[in-house]
Design a protein around this motif. Sequence first.
Motif, mmCIF file in Angstrom:
data_model
loop_
_atom_site.group_PDB
_atom_site.id
_atom_site.type_symbol
_atom_site.label_atom_id
_atom_site.label_comp_id
_atom_site.label_asym_id
_atom_site.label_seq_id
_atom_site.Cartn_x
_atom_site.Cartn_y
_atom_site.Cartn_z
ATOM 1 N N ASP A 73 10.085 -11.126 25.034
ATOM 2 C CA ASP A 73 8.896 -10.281 24.830
ATOM 3 C C ASP A 73 8.634 -9.370 26.027
ATOM 4 N N SER A 74 8.331 -8.121 25.726
ATOM 5 C CA SER A 74 7.981 -7.114 26.735
ATOM 6 C C SER A 74 7.249 -6.002 25.998
ATOM 7 N N PRO A 75 6.535 -5.127 26.718
ATOM 8 C CA PRO A 75 5.871 -4.002 26.027
ATOM 9 C C PRO A 75 6.858 -3.152 25.230
ATOM 10 N N GLU A 76 8.064 -2.954 25.799
ATOM 11 C CA GLU A 76 9.062 -2.134 25.094
ATOM 12 C C GLU A 76 9.507 -2.823 23.803
ATOM 13 N N LEU A 77 9.715 -4.147 23.872
ATOM 14 C CA LEU A 77 10.146 -4.865 22.669
ATOM 15 C C LEU A 77 9.041 -4.856 21.620
ATOM 16 N N ARG A 78 7.800 -4.966 22.051
ATOM 17 C CA ARG A 78 6.702 -4.927 21.078
ATOM 18 C C ARG A 78 6.676 -3.591 20.351
ATOM 19 N N ARG A 79 6.814 -2.488 21.110
ATOM 20 C CA ARG A 79 6.808 -1.176 20.466
ATOM 21 C C ARG A 79 7.986 -1.036 19.506
ATOM 22 N N ALA A 80 9.157 -1.480 19.946
ATOM 23 C CA ALA A 80 10.349 -1.364 19.094
ATOM 24 C C ALA A 80 10.205 -2.232 17.844
ATOM 25 N N THR A 81 9.637 -3.424 18.008
ATOM 26 C CA THR A 81 9.474 -4.327 16.868
ATOM 27 C C THR A 81 8.503 -3.748 15.853
ATOM 28 N N ILE A 82 7.390 -3.200 16.338
ATOM 29 C CA ILE A 82 6.415 -2.590 15.434
ATOM 30 C C ILE A 82 7.062 -1.418 14.697
ATOM 31 N N HIS A 83 7.803 -0.599 15.433
ATOM 32 C CA HIS A 83 8.455 0.556 14.814
ATOM 33 C C HIS A 83 9.428 0.101 13.720
ATOM 34 N N GLN A 84 10.212 -0.939 14.004
ATOM 35 C CA GLN A 84 11.154 -1.435 13.002
ATOM 36 C C GLN A 84 10.421 -1.997 11.783
ATOM 37 N N MET A 85 9.329 -2.694 12.029
ATOM 38 C CA MET A 85 8.578 -3.263 10.905
ATOM 39 C C MET A 85 7.993 -2.154 10.030
ATOM 40 N N VAL A 86 7.430 -1.124 10.660
ATOM 41 C CA VAL A 86 6.825 -0.032 9.895
ATOM 42 C C VAL A 86 7.877 0.673 9.045
ATOM 43 N N ASP A 87 9.108 0.762 9.559
ATOM 44 C CA ASP A 87 10.193 1.415 8.813
ATOM 45 C C ASP A 87 10.804 0.519 7.743
ATOM 46 N N ASN A 88 10.462 -0.761 7.770
ATOM 47 C CA ASN A 88 11.043 -1.714 6.821
ATOM 48 C C ASN A 88 10.475 -1.476 5.422
ATOM 49 N N SER A 89 11.326 -1.597 4.403
ATOM 50 C CA SER A 89 10.844 -1.380 3.033
ATOM 51 C C SER A 89 9.769 -2.403 2.653
ATOM 52 N N ALA A 90 9.795 -3.582 3.279
ATOM 53 C CA ALA A 90 8.755 -4.576 2.988
ATOM 54 C C ALA A 90 7.383 -4.061 3.411
ATOM 55 N N SER A 91 7.349 -3.248 4.454
ATOM 56 C CA SER A 91 6.085 -2.665 4.897
ATOM 57 C C SER A 91 5.558 -1.696 3.846
ATOM 58 N N THR A 92 6.476 -0.952 3.228
ATOM 59 C CA THR A 92 6.063 -0.042 2.157
ATOM 60 C C THR A 92 5.479 -0.825 0.988
ATOM 61 N N GLN A 93 6.145 -1.930 0.634
ATOM 62 C CA GLN A 93 5.635 -2.775 -0.461
ATOM 63 C C GLN A 93 4.248 -3.312 -0.128
ATOM 64 N N ARG A 94 4.084 -3.713 1.118
ATOM 65 C CA ARG A 94 2.787 -4.273 1.532
ATOM 66 C C ARG A 94 1.691 -3.205 1.479
ATOM 67 N N ALA A 127 4.730 2.402 -4.087
ATOM 68 C CA ALA A 127 5.772 2.135 -3.091
ATOM 69 C C ALA A 127 6.801 3.264 -3.067
ATOM 70 N N ALA A 128 7.159 3.762 -4.252
ATOM 71 C CA ALA A 128 8.134 4.855 -4.310
ATOM 72 C C ALA A 128 7.578 6.105 -3.619
ATOM 73 N N GLN A 129 6.310 6.384 -3.840
ATOM 74 C CA GLN A 129 5.700 7.557 -3.205
ATOM 75 C C GLN A 129 5.636 7.395 -1.683
ATOM 76 N N LEU A 130 5.270 6.201 -1.236
ATOM 77 C CA LEU A 130 5.199 5.955 0.209
ATOM 78 C C LEU A 130 6.585 6.030 0.837
ATOM 79 N N GLN A 131 7.589 5.521 0.119
ATOM 80 C CA GLN A 131 8.954 5.563 0.628
ATOM 81 C C GLN A 131 9.423 7.008 0.805
ATOM 82 N N GLN A 132 8.978 7.873 -0.097
ATOM 83 C CA GLN A 132 9.339 9.299 -0.009
ATOM 84 C C GLN A 132 8.438 10.043 0.976
ATOM 85 N N ARG A 133 7.490 9.315 1.569
ATOM 86 C CA ARG A 133 6.517 9.872 2.521
ATOM 87 C C ARG A 133 5.686 10.987 1.890
#
Length: 518
Positions: A86-107, A137-143
């Motif tokens: 854990d570090s500030p950089e890892l937290r930012r990277a983890t959040i970024h990866q989660m936001v880009d994850n399709s599961a985040s779109t579903q949520r 979800a499809a609309q969010l995925q297409q931004r």
Amino acid sequence: MMTCAFRLAILATLLVGVYNSAPAAEPDRAQMLADRIDARLQVIWKAHGVEAAPPADSAIFLRRASLDLLGRIPTAAEARAFVRDDSPELRRATIHQMVDNSASTQRLARVLRRTWFPQTDVAPYQYLTIDTQKWLAAQLQQRTPLNEIARQLIAVSFAPSEASIKAAVDAVPRTLVEANDHRAERMAANATGAFLGIDISCAQCHDHPFGSWTQDQFWQTAAFFTRTTSAPDQAFSLDDLSIAVPETNRQVSALLFTGDAISADETQEFQSGREAFAAWIAGDEHRYFARRIVNQIWTEYFGSPLQVDGEVEPADSRLSDLLDELAEELATSNFDLRRLTEALVLTRAYQLAPPQESTFQSSPNLFAAAAVRGMTGEQLFDSLCVAAGRRPLRDDLDSAAALEQRRAFCQQFRIAGSAAAERSMTQSLAMMNGAFTRDLVDPMQNPTLQAMDSTPFLSAKDRVETLFWATVGHPPTAVQWSRLTEAGLLADDPGARAERHADLFWILVNSVEFSTNH
């Protein structure tokens, strides 16, 4: 029966890290917005003499972010790897990866569906849930900009066109129409309350002495949702729309309750009152819509809103100013919901620890400590699957039968919102003795338990520790180790190992720590 290779794969998933520690390379506009939010909150805390809670530890932060962004707890492997590095950089990277994850779109699609059409959570409108969420979800995925998504949902036709029938997969769901029984007054109340956060339905029956809206204003809004009487080849006019006020002799025409006007030039673009009203709601200059969605997403992640709908005096007027600022930012970003969610989770305020009663006191509405929130039915179901080593279900991939099982579970564990952390007695009994829980504690149905029971090189202590990582996202504390020893759960008796691990799994998933987001 699972193969040896599959069990080893499960074990590897439990023991090996997965998050990439590389931070996002792009200039981080979400981080800039997060910093602005923290600066505003710092001023408020200082003015009230409030000392913020300390930062949440690694395990708590990852679990919270995973539940909020992905809708499930982290796997044992994700938790182990994150806590180790854990570090500030890892937290930012983890959040970024989660936001880009399709599961985040579903949520997010689920949050939007529940915000805009809350009635689809209950009978007889539940049949609309899956199609609405898939489309969202499809609309969010297409931004697709969020205001454009809302515009299409409100402007949807009473009857599907030939083109939409041919393109049924992409057709805009008729949720607004069907979830309101095709009734103009119900659609008007739904559109203004859920999309704008303005409740005009209280004026439906009569004028209130101290109400903000009149009965005529309510029915003038409802007139937008009546069927147009214009012929297909005839120019549409708002003058064609009118509706009778029940139990009176009055007939009112379509008018915006805010006093705004839709010009004749604008009207030429529309074929129905719904289209005109939807365009007005989704207009860039319109801040009600942006304020409503920012307040809802804030509530989802922080446990209470920046400003309660209809509240005259918020806890601090600067919170209302912050809401306005975030609404402006959302509109300026072309209603980019993904960027807003990333910014909120990046804030230091979001990453604070829960309050400790003995050492910390603060008004919950100042957001100086993390709120303890309940899990939605979907979060609980998917987290139980993850703890058991199963793959979380996906609305767009899994069978109707599997989704129906989750829908029934979610109906049983439905809560009004994530801010509600309490569970009813019926829900608690179902969690302890329900069919789904019985299924999960059966080692033959639980890949995590199978891996623990059949892996020869793990000690009894390793197995117990891994069960903790898989369920609550951290190893046992010193006190817990002591209690586990007293309870005989560290004894290494191969004959009783499976039953002992199943008992411990049952205890952990029935704990308050497992069933809350804190």
